[in-house]
Design an enzyme around this catalytic site. Structure first.
Site, mmCIF file in Angstrom:
data_model
loop_
_atom_site.group_PDB
_atom_site.id
_atom_site.type_symbol
_atom_site.label_atom_id
_atom_site.label_comp_id
_atom_site.label_asym_id
_atom_site.label_seq_id
_atom_site.Cartn_x
_atom_site.Cartn_y
_atom_site.Cartn_z
ATOM 1 C CB SER A 289 42.021 78.846 36.477
ATOM 2 O OG SER A 289 43.010 78.926 35.491
ATOM 3 C CB ALA B 286 43.744 63.886 43.148
ATOM 4 N N GLY B 287 40.627 64.505 42.287
ATOM 5 C CA GLY B 287 39.654 65.601 42.180
ATOM 6 C C GLY B 287 38.788 65.560 40.934
ATOM 7 C CE1 TYR C 190 41.019 79.696 24.512
ATOM 8 C CE2 TYR C 190 40.468 78.376 26.436
ATOM 9 C CZ TYR C 190 40.378 78.616 25.076
ATOM 10 O OH TYR C 190 39.643 77.759 24.291
ATOM 11 C CG HIS D 113 42.868 72.850 30.335
ATOM 12 N ND1 HIS D 113 43.291 74.141 30.506
ATOM 13 C CD2 HIS D 113 42.076 72.579 31.388
ATOM 14 C CE1 HIS D 113 42.763 74.620 31.609
ATOM 15 N NE2 HIS D 113 42.023 73.696 32.174
ATOM 16 C CG LEU D 114 41.769 65.684 26.729
ATOM 17 C CD1 LEU D 114 42.869 64.694 27.117
ATOM 18 C CD2 LEU D 114 40.403 65.018 26.824
ATOM 19 C CE1 TYR E 85 39.345 78.248 39.090
ATOM 20 C CE2 TYR E 85 38.251 76.188 38.504
ATOM 21 C CZ TYR E 85 38.524 77.523 38.248
ATOM 22 O OH TYR E 85 37.969 78.124 37.144
ATOM 23 C CB ALA F 98 40.575 83.445 38.355
HETATM 24 N N1 UDP Z 1 42.720 64.423 30.951
HETATM 25 C C1 UDP Z 1 43.471 63.325 30.567
HETATM 26 N N2 UDP Z 1 44.783 63.528 30.214
HETATM 27 C C2 UDP Z 1 45.369 64.750 30.225
HETATM 28 C C3 UDP Z 1 44.589 65.876 30.606
HETATM 29 C C4 UDP Z 1 43.265 65.666 30.964
HETATM 30 O O1 UDP Z 1 42.977 62.193 30.554
HETATM 31 O O2 UDP Z 1 46.566 64.861 29.910
HETATM 32 C C5 UDP Z 1 41.308 64.223 31.313
HETATM 33 C C6 UDP Z 1 40.956 64.720 32.707
HETATM 34 O O3 UDP Z 1 41.166 63.699 33.654
HETATM 35 C C7 UDP Z 1 39.466 65.052 32.530
HETATM 36 C C8 UDP Z 1 39.352 65.486 31.080
HETATM 37 O O4 UDP Z 1 40.523 64.996 30.432
HETATM 38 O O5 UDP Z 1 38.682 63.912 32.728
HETATM 39 C C9 UDP Z 1 39.308 66.980 30.908
HETATM 40 O O6 UDP Z 1 40.374 67.536 31.671
HETATM 41 P P1 UDP Z 1 40.802 69.045 31.573
HETATM 42 O O7 UDP Z 1 41.982 69.246 32.465
HETATM 43 O O8 UDP Z 1 40.938 69.431 30.138
HETATM 44 O O9 UDP Z 1 39.538 69.836 32.133
HETATM 45 P P2 UDP Z 1 38.722 69.694 33.532
HETATM 46 O O10 UDP Z 1 37.545 68.819 33.226
HETATM 47 O O11 UDP Z 1 39.637 69.141 34.552
HETATM 48 O O12 UDP Z 1 38.296 71.087 33.808
#
Ligand code: UDP
Length: 320
Positions: free
Chosen positions: A74, A277-278, A11, A184-185, A138, A72
């Site tokens: 990720s 988690a995390g 990406y 990703h969201l 990560y 990487a």
């Molecule tokens: N998130 C969510 N639902 C999803 C995917 C992500 O609520 O289906 C939340 C996730 O918990 C975080 C935010 O959206 O608070 C952004 O997550 P993403 O995985 O896009 O990026 P990150 O911040 O983890 O790098």
């Protein structure tokens, strides 16, 4: 400049390779296609499909002005379940690349680092001086590579820049996010708008934020790529500089979903699910250093624009 782009079929790497070509650079992409796509490599670059750790020495022997290192593993969740894949795939591969850089006297390196190196922040927005205490494997592997790069800059005169990305989103024309396993969201929300998923799950609504959902700093991938061009120009022998890249504005998960509803015109059903988690509650960048020292100015900071570009890319791909 003659540049080697590792991970240029992924990406961010593909968008950056496209921007380098648009700015007249000579680009070679090396990627093993473990997660990237051959057709994401921008036309006009030379593509080498190979394991980076194995190929770096031979490639750099040709004489390059710089390396941009994107390749990487990720996925945060996967990194917690399979740490070996991350220490091997990220740290060992990067060490082999650094050795090839040293051996062949490549003068510049720009590295894809991450906000995940900071972990749970004490202060928000997060400056580069914040303690680096990653909460997942990560982030720990990316931080280890940052340390290795500093050692090489000091010992061998490498001019290096690490860019710590916050939440990268959007698309650059035909180049965008195409993960086989999407976590990703924004891409997930857009899959709901396309009818590929029934609803989006919001991971927790009891976080210490205004609406209870997590807050992130979303940055357009084109603005992010442009910071790499500036980093290349500003790399100085023997220095390892570190810059955060974000817009400095936080959006909650709920606000992102609302913006996606407005952009797509789709109702996008959402349900509350347990916390992931995390996840830290809030991650927002202080990017003053990149603005001052690199003269970096994000041009596409509006979340609607970021979502719009991601949506156009997603729809175009669905229509084939
Ligand atoms: N998130 C969510 N639902 C999803 C995917 C992500 O609520 O289906 C939340 C996730 O918990 C975080 C935010 O959206 O608070 C952004 O997550 P993403 O995985 O896009 O990026 P990150 O911040 O983890 O790098």
């Amino acid at each position: 400049m003659k540049l080697l782009v590792t991970g240029g079929a992924g990406y961010v790497g593909s968008v950056c390779a496209a921007r380098l070509l648009e700015n007249g650079h000579d680009v070679t992409v090396v990627d093993d296609l473990s997660t990237g796509h051959a057709d994401a490599v921008p036309p006009g670059s030379t593509f080498v499909q190979a394991d980076i750790a194995e190929a770096a020495g031979d490639l750099l022997a040709d004489g390059y002005d710089g390396v941009l290192h994107f390749a990487a593993k990720s996925l945060v969740g996967e990194s917690m379940q399979d740490p070996h894949k991350y220490w091997q795939g990220n740290v060992l591969t990067s060490l082999r690349l650094l050795e090839a850089v040293r051996e062949h006297g490549t003068p510049r390196l720009v590295f894809s680092s991450t906000a995940a190196t900071y972990g749970e922040p004490d202060t928000v927005p997060i400056p580069e001086t914040a303690p680096a205490r990653p909460t997942n494997t990560y982030g720990a592997t990316k931080l280890a590579i940052d340390h290795a790069i500093s050692s090489y800059a000091t010992a061998h005169g490498l001019g290096a820049v690490s860019l710590r990305y916050f939440n990268v989103a959007g698309a650059h024309g035909a180049f965008g996010e195409r993960h086989t396993v999407e976590t990703h969201l924004i891409p997930i929300v857009l899959q709901v708008a396309l009818g590929q998923r029934e609803q989006v799950q919001m991971y927790g609504d009891d976080w210490p934020t205004e609406d209870g959902t997590c807050v992130r700093d979303y940055i357009h991938v084109t603005d992010l790529a442009d910071a790499h061009l500036l980093a290349l120009d500003n790399a100085r022998p023997g220095e390892h500089r570190i810059y955060n890249l974000g817009n400095g504005t936080g959006f909650s998960v709920q606000q992102v979903i609302e913006t996606c509803r407005a952009v797509t015109g789709h109702p996008i059903p959402a349900a509350v699910a347990p916390r992931r988690a995390g996840d830290p509650a809030t991650l927002v960048a202080a990017s003053d250093r990149a603005r001052e020292e690199l003269s970096w100015k994000p041009k596409l900071a509006d979340l609607s624009v970021i979502v719009h570009d991601a949506w156009e890319f997603t729809r175009a791909r669905q229509q084939g």
